[in-house]
Design an enzyme around this catalytic site. Structure first.
Site, mmCIF file in Angstrom:
data_model
loop_
_atom_site.group_PDB
_atom_site.id
_atom_site.type_symbol
_atom_site.label_atom_id
_atom_site.label_comp_id
_atom_site.label_asym_id
_atom_site.label_seq_id
_atom_site.Cartn_x
_atom_site.Cartn_y
_atom_site.Cartn_z
ATOM 1 N N GLU A 1 0.818 -1.221 0.000
ATOM 2 C CA GLU A 1 0.000 0.000 0.000
ATOM 3 C C GLU A 1 0.851 1.272 0.000
ATOM 4 O O GLU A 1 0.830 2.051 0.958
ATOM 5 C CB GLU A 1 -0.939 0.009 1.208
ATOM 6 C CG GLU A 1 -2.027 -1.024 1.136
ATOM 7 C CD GLU A 1 -3.138 -0.796 2.166
ATOM 8 O OE1 GLU A 1 -2.859 -0.234 3.239
ATOM 9 O OE2 GLU A 1 -4.280 -1.174 1.886
ATOM 10 N N GLU B 1 -7.510 -7.692 -0.575
ATOM 11 C CA GLU B 1 -7.951 -7.497 0.808
ATOM 12 C C GLU B 1 -9.375 -6.972 0.800
ATOM 13 O O GLU B 1 -9.720 -6.060 0.044
ATOM 14 C CB GLU B 1 -7.076 -6.468 1.538
ATOM 15 C CG GLU B 1 -5.722 -6.960 1.921
ATOM 16 C CD GLU B 1 -4.998 -5.943 2.791
ATOM 17 O OE1 GLU B 1 -5.660 -5.069 3.406
ATOM 18 O OE2 GLU B 1 -3.767 -6.014 2.852
HETATM 19 C C1 GAL Z 1 -5.449 -2.277 4.815
HETATM 20 C C2 GAL Z 1 -4.091 -2.844 5.117
HETATM 21 C C3 GAL Z 1 -4.171 -4.076 5.957
HETATM 22 C C4 GAL Z 1 -5.076 -3.868 7.120
HETATM 23 C C5 GAL Z 1 -6.389 -3.366 6.612
HETATM 24 C C6 GAL Z 1 -7.392 -3.174 7.716
HETATM 25 O O1 GAL Z 1 -5.373 -1.007 4.276
HETATM 26 O O2 GAL Z 1 -3.488 -3.183 3.924
HETATM 27 O O3 GAL Z 1 -2.880 -4.443 6.383
HETATM 28 O O4 GAL Z 1 -4.516 -2.939 7.991
HETATM 29 O O5 GAL Z 1 -6.227 -2.162 5.943
HETATM 30 O O6 GAL Z 1 -8.668 -2.953 7.183
#
Ligand code: GAL
Ligand code: ZN
Length: 689
Positions: free
Chosen positions: A154, A310
């Site tokens: 990210e 994710e």
């Molecule tokens: C994302 C991140 C993850 C986790 C997630 C929580 O942006 O890549 O590692 O922190 O948020 O929702």
């Protein structure tokens, strides 16, 4: 460089999670593998934040645990999206080189204690990143579990820009390369305004907090530089990985539609776009901006399938209030990403942590382990995804293009230096997209330079910064029959944040056939109106005094302001140009007004529109050229009945669907039909809202 879509070595769509085995004792791992198999997991992301567990002290590596889990995953038939582990520096590095800590705009150095604590420009950080990346590539490049590299993590999250002395020096070098001479920089920055002329590059600093508003041209260049600094960091790793493991695909995960980094640039360097997306369960219309995020992800590499890396199985932990997702909701939010071209769904994360910042963040395995609701729902989702193997690698149909340009976004948001701070690039982009969504169209997101010719309609929500080349590309598109809509406050400034000669819409003036005399932003709490055909719509943010250009470039007036100082003046115009038409919309219309206008525009472009506004219904078609797969999704809690135009087979149930289809709460169907028509496959809600 564009590279072909990688084969990740998966059977079926990807399903899995971010996996943090280093947060658990090793005797938990066999159970993890067993449950992953039970749940249908075929891909996990690994080692993203593990640097401090892999190198406890300088050069003192411990790869044992990672070797063991890689082997276990391989034996279990699970492939790995392996982090290069460079997302968070280990503390020993930070203590040895405190200058690599990031500094914020107030000049305050930020302390270690959270992840991603680094200055993107720091040479020490960059050297260490290169070293670990090479070490990881050499050690795991031929491991049989390796499916893909997950480079860093990210970019722009937590630290999008850094204002430290190292970053300032880097910024100066960037400016020197861009402008060559200080005279040229002074010209580009318009430094005669407010007495800000420089005589040497060495005088320039990152734009830290000043006594008042900072020169917007400097802010724009700093934003460009910051995106480039992150990109350079990314390139350091990609060059090493390409050299050491040329056959292994690589990606870095994006954060949906996000301001910090110009994703057009990053996407050209990845083998597959990957994204992290967390729709907000508190927002009943969260699926609408989600659709735009996913359309962007697909479009960043010209429609190539991408991967949702994710997503949350239920609650997140970083909003102020974090309610869970209702039963069944995750199913439809996950299928939505697949509808928009994702070749699978991975969640953050596999096992819900019991410590740390994210212990209240949901996971596939909640704190109750396999008894948790999220595990049950995940198992069901994985089983449904298995039925969708046929959609893997297929393309999404879109007839409408929507322009997203980071330069325009950055330039249009200078604090204390605009007609109105209420005019937001992001909100405008979302509003136009929401209008198209409501009428049944998903979009391909396009760069402002085009190409546009594959689309029946192109919508430019806001191109505040517009270049001559962009204007020429839009004009050429309309000349050969394209339909173009341009939103307000477009064509205002050039690349140097200088007003175009004669004012807006600058290089778009001839194409649009209008001139903006003055912008008339609307005070907070006041609304004006626009009369469009026989209906009047609210306008609470923005209006413009526009005049139709005299002579051959004249546009036709489509709608007028109907209240306030601008009453009777043109609000929306349309100009015939070559074989096409170009609309200019000078107001920010309420959603119903945007929809009404877009309905006319879509019809003029020969495109169908969905009747019966139903905000929770979404229809998206993927196609392999022979068969269309139309995802029909109910994002709401009440059942929706739709009519279906032709008989189809629902891949999720195997049932034949004719005439009507009822989608229960958060219901979904994936209708397979022969793709003999190029027209979008519309389902129509049988009720009216
Ligand atoms: C994302 C991140 C993850 C986790 C997630 C929580 O942006 O890549 O590692 O922190 O948020 O929702
Ligand atoms: Zn810095």
């Amino acid at each position: 460089m564009t590279r072909p879509l990688p084969e990740l070595g998966l059977e079926g769509l990807a399903f899995g999670a971010v996996y943090h085995p280093d947060q658990w004792a090793e005797d938990v791992w066999p159970e993890d593998i067993r449950l992953m198999q039970e749940a249908g997991v075929n891909l996990v992301s690994l080692a993203i934040f593990s640097w401090s567990q892999l190198e406890m002290a300088p050069g003192k590596y411990d790869f044992g645990w990672l070797d063991r889990i890689m082997d276990l995953l391989h034996e279990g038939g699970i492939r790995v999206n392996l982090g290069t582990a460079t997302a968070t520096p280990p503390i020993w590095m930070v203590r040895a080189h405190p200058e690599m800590l990031p500094t914020n705009a107030s000049g305050q150095r930020l302390e270690f204690g959270a992840r991603q604590t680094y200055c993107p420009s720091s040479p020490v950080w960059r050297e260490n990143v290169a070293r670990l990346s090479r070490t990881m590539a050499e050690r795991y490049g031929s491991h049989p579990a390796l499916a893909m590299w997950h480079v860093s993590h990210e970019y722009g999250d937590h630290v999008g820009s850094c204002w430290c002395p190292v970053s300032s020096a880097h910024f100066r070098g960037w400016l020197e390369a861009r402008y060559g001479t200080i005279a040229e920089l002074n010209r580009a920055w318009g430094t005669t305004s407010w007495g800000l002329s420089h005589s040497e590059f060495d005088q320039i600093e990152a734009p830290r907090t000043a006594v008042g508003p900072i020169n917007p041209a400097q802010l724009l260049d700093f934003q460009r530089f910051s995106s480039d600094a992150l990109f350079e960091l990314f390139e350091i790793e990609t060059e090493i990985l390409r050299a050491v493991t040329p056959a292994v695909a690589l990606s870095t995960n994006f954060i949906s539609l996000r301001r910090d980094a110009d994703y057009w640039k990053f996407a050209a360097e990845v083998d597959m776009v990957t994204d992290n997306a967390y729709p907000d369960p508190s927002d009943p219309l969260t699926h609408v901006p989600a659709a735009l995020n996913y359309d962007l992800m697909r479009s960043l590499r010209g429609g190539q399938p991408w991967l949702l890396l994710e997503h949350s199985t239920s609650a997140v932990s970083w909003r102020d209030v974090n309610p869970p997702k209702s039963p069944g909701h995750t199913r439809v939010t996950a299928l939505q990403a697949v509808a928009h071209g994702s070749d699978g769904v991975l969640f953050n994360q596999w096992r819900q942590p019991v410590f740390g910042v994210e212990k209240y963040h949901s996971a596939i395995l909640g704190h109750r382990g396999e008894n948790s609701r999220s595990f049950r729902e995940s198992v069901e989702l994985a089983a449904e995804l298995q039925k969708l193997d046929a959609v893997r690698g297929t393309r999404v149909r879109a007839s409408v293009g929507l322009v997203v340009d980071w330069d325009a976004w950055w330039a249009s948001s200078a604090p204390e230096a605009l007609p109105s701070q209420r005019m937001s690039w992001l909100e405008q982009t979302r509003a136009w997209h929401a209008g198209l969504f409501a009428l049944g169209h998903n979009v391909d997101v396009l760069p402002a330079e085009g190409p546009f010719e594959d689309y029946d309609l192109v919508v430019v929500p806001n191109l505040y910064l517009a270049t001559d080349a962009q204007a020429q590309a839009l004009e050429a598109y309309v000349a050969v029959g394209g339909r173009l809509v341009v939103g307000p406050f477009s064509g205002v400034v050039d690349e140097t944040e200088t007003i175009h000669p004669g004012g807006a819409p600058g290089p778009l003036r001839a194409l649009l056939g209008v001139e903006v005399d003055e912008t008339w932003p609307i005070d907070d709490g006041r609304t004006e109106t626009v009369q469009l055909a026989d209906a009047e719509y609210q306008n609470a943010i923005w209006s413009e005094w526009i005049e139709v250009t005299a002579g051959e470039f004249a546009a036709d007036v489509i709608a007028e302001y109907s209240s306030g100082e601008l009453a009777g003046k043109p609000a929306v115009t349309r100009r015939a140009h070559g074989d096409g038409f170009a609309w200019y919309v000078s107001a920010v219309l309420e959603p119903a007004g945007t929809r009404a206008l877009l309905r006319d525009v879509l019809t003029a472009a020969g495109l169908p529109t969905r009747d019966n506004h139903e905000p929770n219904l979404e229809t998206v078609t993927r196609t392999d050229g022979a068969t269309d797969f139309t995802f029909v999704l109910n994002h709401g809690k009440e059942a929706i009945t739709v009519t279906v135009p032709v008989g189809a087979t629902d891949l999720l149930t195997g049932a034949t669907v004719t005439d009507t289809l009822t989608l229960a709460r958060f219901g979904a169907a994936v209708l397979a039909t022969p793709s003999e028509t190029a027209a979008p496959f519309f389902t129509t809600p049988t009720h009216r809202k």
